[in-house]
Design a protein around this motif. Structure first.
Motif, mmCIF file in Angstrom:
data_model
loop_
_atom_site.group_PDB
_atom_site.id
_atom_site.type_symbol
_atom_site.label_atom_id
_atom_site.label_comp_id
_atom_site.label_asym_id
_atom_site.label_seq_id
_atom_site.Cartn_x
_atom_site.Cartn_y
_atom_site.Cartn_z
ATOM 1 N N ASP A 168 -46.035 20.716 18.990
ATOM 2 C CA ASP A 168 -45.638 19.906 20.135
ATOM 3 C C ASP A 168 -44.127 19.964 20.322
ATOM 4 O O ASP A 168 -43.377 19.357 19.553
ATOM 5 C CB ASP A 168 -46.068 18.445 19.920
ATOM 6 N N ARG B 238 -40.940 18.749 22.103
ATOM 7 C CA ARG B 238 -40.588 17.513 22.816
ATOM 8 C C ARG B 238 -39.087 17.494 23.083
ATOM 9 O O ARG B 238 -38.289 17.609 22.155
ATOM 10 C CB ARG B 238 -40.962 16.292 21.974
ATOM 11 N N HIS C 157 -51.572 23.016 16.771
ATOM 12 C CA HIS C 157 -50.597 23.355 17.803
ATOM 13 C C HIS C 157 -49.236 22.827 17.381
ATOM 14 O O HIS C 157 -49.112 22.100 16.392
ATOM 15 C CB HIS C 157 -51.018 22.785 19.162
ATOM 16 N N HIS D 131 -49.003 19.981 14.454
ATOM 17 C CA HIS D 131 -50.048 18.971 14.559
ATOM 18 C C HIS D 131 -51.412 19.636 14.376
ATOM 19 O O HIS D 131 -51.835 20.440 15.207
ATOM 20 C CB HIS D 131 -49.932 18.309 15.945
HETATM 21 MN MN MN Z 1 -50.144 17.149 19.463
#
Ligand code: MN
Length: 226
Positions: A36, A38, A34, A28
Protein backbone atom coordinates in the motif's frame (compact mmCIF):
# COMPACT_ATOMS: atom_id res chain seq x y z
CA UNK A 1 -16.08 0.46 7.47
CA UNK A 2 -13.57 -0.58 10.05
CA UNK A 3 -14.87 -1.29 13.52
CA UNK A 4 -12.25 0.39 15.70
CA UNK A 5 -13.34 -1.55 18.76
CA UNK A 6 -12.35 -4.74 16.99
CA UNK A 7 -9.15 -3.90 15.15
CA UNK A 8 -5.82 -2.60 16.44
CA UNK A 9 -5.62 -0.02 13.62
CA UNK A 10 -5.65 3.57 14.82
CA UNK A 11 -8.86 5.57 14.48
CA UNK A 12 -8.85 8.82 12.48
CA UNK A 13 -7.30 11.79 14.22
CA UNK A 14 -6.69 15.43 13.43
CA UNK A 15 -3.24 16.32 12.16
CA UNK A 16 -1.59 19.69 12.27
CA UNK A 17 1.73 19.00 10.69
CA UNK A 18 4.62 20.98 9.26
CA UNK A 19 7.84 20.14 7.44
CA UNK A 20 8.19 17.82 4.46
CA UNK A 21 5.28 15.65 3.44
CA UNK A 22 5.63 11.97 4.19
CA UNK A 23 4.91 8.67 2.48
CA UNK A 24 4.77 5.08 3.60
CA UNK A 25 4.48 1.75 1.89
CA UNK A 26 2.90 -0.97 3.96
CA UNK A 27 3.30 -4.58 2.92
CA UNK A 28 -0.03 -6.19 3.62
CA UNK A 29 -0.77 -9.88 3.52
CA UNK A 30 -4.52 -9.63 3.15
CA UNK A 31 -6.55 -12.03 1.01
CA UNK A 32 -3.96 -11.13 -1.62
CA UNK A 33 -0.51 -9.80 -0.81
CA UNK A 34 0.02 -6.20 -1.86
CA UNK A 35 1.98 -3.08 -1.05
CA UNK A 36 0.00 0.00 0.00
CA UNK A 37 1.63 3.19 -1.24
CA UNK A 38 0.38 6.13 0.83
CA UNK A 39 1.16 9.79 0.22
CA UNK A 40 0.34 12.45 2.78
CA UNK A 41 -1.89 15.06 1.13
CA UNK A 42 -4.13 17.49 3.02
CA UNK A 43 -3.88 15.62 6.31
CA UNK A 44 -4.79 12.19 4.97
CA UNK A 45 -2.94 9.39 3.19
CA UNK A 46 -3.94 9.07 -0.45
CA UNK A 47 -3.53 5.35 -1.05
CA UNK A 48 -2.83 2.91 -3.85
CA UNK A 49 -2.47 -0.82 -3.27
CA UNK A 50 0.18 -2.13 -5.68
CA UNK A 51 -0.22 -5.91 -6.01
CA UNK A 52 3.33 -6.56 -7.22
CA UNK A 53 5.03 -3.80 -5.28
CA UNK A 54 7.41 -1.10 -6.50
CA UNK A 55 10.26 -1.59 -8.93
CA UNK A 56 13.50 0.26 -9.69
CA UNK A 57 13.24 -0.74 -13.35
CA UNK A 58 11.85 2.00 -15.62
CA UNK A 59 10.48 -0.52 -18.11
CA UNK A 60 8.36 -2.17 -15.40
CA UNK A 61 4.88 -0.67 -15.10
CA UNK A 62 3.22 -1.76 -11.91
CA UNK A 63 -0.55 -1.65 -11.57
CA UNK A 64 -1.75 0.51 -8.69
CA UNK A 65 -5.42 0.76 -7.75
CA UNK A 66 -6.49 3.83 -5.83
CA UNK A 67 -8.38 3.05 -2.67
CA UNK A 68 -10.01 5.20 -0.02
CA UNK A 69 -7.87 7.81 1.70
CA UNK A 70 -6.55 6.59 5.05
CA UNK A 71 -6.10 8.53 8.31
CA UNK A 72 -2.59 9.91 8.69
CA UNK A 73 -1.82 7.86 11.79
CA UNK A 74 -2.50 4.66 9.92
CA UNK A 75 0.76 4.99 7.98
CA UNK A 76 2.95 3.62 10.77
CA UNK A 77 0.65 0.80 11.80
CA UNK A 78 2.10 -2.64 11.80
CA UNK A 79 0.67 -5.73 13.33
CA UNK A 80 -2.19 -8.05 12.66
CA UNK A 81 -5.67 -7.06 11.57
CA UNK A 82 -7.98 -9.79 12.86
CA UNK A 83 -9.35 -12.28 10.37
CA UNK A 84 -12.82 -11.28 9.27
CA UNK A 85 -12.10 -7.54 9.62
CA UNK A 86 -11.52 -5.29 6.61
CA UNK A 87 -8.06 -6.16 5.25
CA UNK A 88 -7.54 -8.95 7.78
CA UNK A 89 -3.92 -10.17 7.81
CA UNK A 90 -0.40 -9.00 8.64
CA UNK A 91 0.90 -5.49 7.97
CA UNK A 92 4.47 -4.17 8.14
CA UNK A 93 5.85 -0.73 7.35
CA UNK A 94 7.92 -1.81 4.37
CA UNK A 95 9.22 1.68 3.58
CA UNK A 96 8.71 5.22 4.84
CA UNK A 97 10.15 8.66 4.38
CA UNK A 98 9.46 12.05 2.91
CA UNK A 99 8.43 13.01 -0.59
CA UNK A 100 8.15 15.92 -2.92
CA UNK A 101 6.53 16.44 -6.31
CA UNK A 102 8.57 16.60 -9.50
CA UNK A 103 7.51 19.43 -11.77
CA UNK A 104 9.18 19.82 -15.19
CA UNK A 105 11.79 17.20 -14.23
CA UNK A 106 12.70 19.16 -11.10
CA UNK A 107 11.83 18.10 -7.56
CA UNK A 108 10.17 20.94 -5.66
CA UNK A 109 11.94 21.91 -2.43
CA UNK A 110 10.84 19.34 0.20
CA UNK A 111 10.22 22.16 2.64
CA UNK A 112 7.81 24.02 0.36
CA UNK A 113 4.99 22.07 1.89
CA UNK A 114 2.19 24.22 0.51
CA UNK A 115 3.46 24.00 -3.06
CA UNK A 116 4.16 20.26 -2.87
CA UNK A 117 0.73 19.60 -1.40
CA UNK A 118 -1.01 21.71 -4.04
CA UNK A 119 0.80 19.92 -6.87
CA UNK A 120 0.13 16.51 -5.28
CA UNK A 121 -3.57 17.26 -4.96
CA UNK A 122 -3.73 18.47 -8.59
CA UNK A 123 -1.75 15.46 -9.77
CA UNK A 124 -4.13 13.02 -8.10
CA UNK A 125 -7.10 14.89 -9.59
CA UNK A 126 -5.63 15.00 -13.07
CA UNK A 127 -4.32 11.44 -13.00
CA UNK A 128 -0.65 12.21 -13.45
CA UNK A 129 1.75 12.70 -10.58
CA UNK A 130 5.52 12.37 -10.40
CA UNK A 131 7.02 12.14 -6.96
CA UNK A 132 10.54 12.07 -5.59
CA UNK A 133 10.59 9.60 -2.72
CA UNK A 134 13.21 9.87 -0.01
CA UNK A 135 12.61 6.65 1.86
CA UNK A 136 14.80 3.94 3.26
CA UNK A 137 14.34 1.62 0.28
CA UNK A 138 12.87 3.86 -2.37
CA UNK A 139 14.94 6.88 -3.33
CA UNK A 140 14.31 8.70 -6.56
CA UNK A 141 11.52 9.62 -8.92
CA UNK A 142 8.45 7.54 -9.69
CA UNK A 143 5.45 8.47 -11.81
CA UNK A 144 1.85 7.60 -11.06
CA UNK A 145 -0.28 7.60 -14.20
CA UNK A 146 -4.03 7.02 -14.19
CA UNK A 147 -5.17 4.76 -16.99
CA UNK A 148 -8.79 4.02 -16.15
CA UNK A 149 -11.56 5.38 -13.95
CA UNK A 150 -11.50 8.14 -11.36
CA UNK A 151 -11.21 8.18 -7.59
CA UNK A 152 -11.63 4.98 -5.61
CA UNK A 153 -10.93 1.89 -7.75
CA UNK A 154 -9.30 3.91 -10.53
CA UNK A 155 -6.37 2.14 -12.17
CA UNK A 156 -2.92 3.67 -12.28
CA UNK A 157 0.57 2.65 -13.26
CA UNK A 158 3.52 3.17 -10.94
CA UNK A 159 6.70 3.58 -12.96
CA UNK A 160 10.31 4.36 -12.07
CA UNK A 161 11.50 7.55 -13.77
CA UNK A 162 14.75 7.53 -15.71
CA UNK A 163 16.58 9.93 -13.44
CA UNK A 164 19.87 8.16 -12.84
CA UNK A 165 18.51 6.43 -9.74
CA UNK A 166 16.87 3.56 -11.63
CA UNK A 167 18.50 0.19 -11.08
CA UNK A 168 17.86 -2.80 -13.31
CA UNK A 169 19.61 -5.15 -10.86
CA UNK A 170 17.79 -4.25 -7.69
CA UNK A 171 14.84 -6.44 -6.76
CA UNK A 172 13.65 -4.11 -4.07
CA UNK A 173 10.70 -6.26 -2.99
CA UNK A 174 13.26 -8.92 -1.97
CA UNK A 175 14.18 -6.47 0.80
CA UNK A 176 11.33 -7.74 2.90
CA UNK A 177 11.89 -6.39 6.42
CA UNK A 178 9.95 -3.64 8.13
CA UNK A 179 11.88 -0.36 8.29
CA UNK A 180 10.26 0.12 11.69
CA UNK A 181 10.66 -3.16 13.59
CA UNK A 182 12.88 -5.20 11.28
CA UNK A 183 10.26 -7.94 11.19
CA UNK A 184 8.90 -9.65 8.09
CA UNK A 185 5.31 -10.58 7.28
CA UNK A 186 6.32 -14.18 8.00
CA UNK A 187 7.63 -13.17 11.44
CA UNK A 188 4.25 -11.66 12.29
CA UNK A 189 2.44 -14.71 10.93
CA UNK A 190 4.65 -16.84 13.20
CA UNK A 191 3.50 -14.87 16.22
CA UNK A 192 6.32 -12.38 16.73
CA UNK A 193 5.14 -9.04 18.03
CA UNK A 194 6.58 -5.88 16.48
CA UNK A 195 8.46 -3.66 18.89
CA UNK A 196 9.51 -0.55 17.03
CA UNK A 197 13.26 -0.16 17.35
CA UNK A 198 13.68 2.89 15.17
CA UNK A 199 13.08 6.00 17.24
CA UNK A 200 12.11 7.87 14.09
CA UNK A 201 11.89 7.03 10.44
CA UNK A 202 13.68 10.17 9.33
CA UNK A 203 15.48 9.27 6.13
CA UNK A 204 19.12 10.23 5.76
CA UNK A 205 19.26 11.22 2.11
CA UNK A 206 22.10 8.72 1.80
CA UNK A 207 22.40 7.36 -1.71
CA UNK A 208 20.49 10.19 -3.33
CA UNK A 209 22.60 11.79 -6.04
CA UNK A 210 22.69 15.54 -5.64
CA UNK A 211 20.74 15.44 -2.40
CA UNK A 212 21.13 18.49 -0.22
CA UNK A 213 21.52 18.03 3.48
CA UNK A 214 18.56 19.66 5.10
CA UNK A 215 17.26 19.30 8.61
CA UNK A 216 14.18 17.14 8.63
CA UNK A 217 11.41 17.58 11.06
CA UNK A 218 10.25 14.35 12.65
CA UNK A 219 8.01 12.90 9.98
CA UNK A 220 7.36 9.70 11.83
CA UNK A 221 7.35 8.48 15.33
CA UNK A 222 6.61 4.82 15.60
CA UNK A 223 3.14 4.07 16.76
CA UNK A 224 2.61 1.10 18.97
CA UNK A 225 -0.13 -1.21 17.81
CA UNK A 226 -2.14 -0.91 20.98
MN1 MN B 1 -3.87 -2.98 2.12
Amino acid sequence: MRDFTRTPEPPPSQTNRSGPLTFTIQKHAARRLHYDLRLEVDGVLVSWPIPQGPSYKPEVRRLAIQTEDHPYAYGTFEGIIPAGEYGGGQVIVWDAGTYTVIENDTPIDFHDRTRVETLAREGVEHGRLSVFLNGRKLKGGWTLLRTRGNGVKSQWLFIKRRDGLENADREVTAEDRSVLSGLTIEDLAAGRVPEPRASTLVPTGEGVVGAKRLPFSKPYEPMLPT
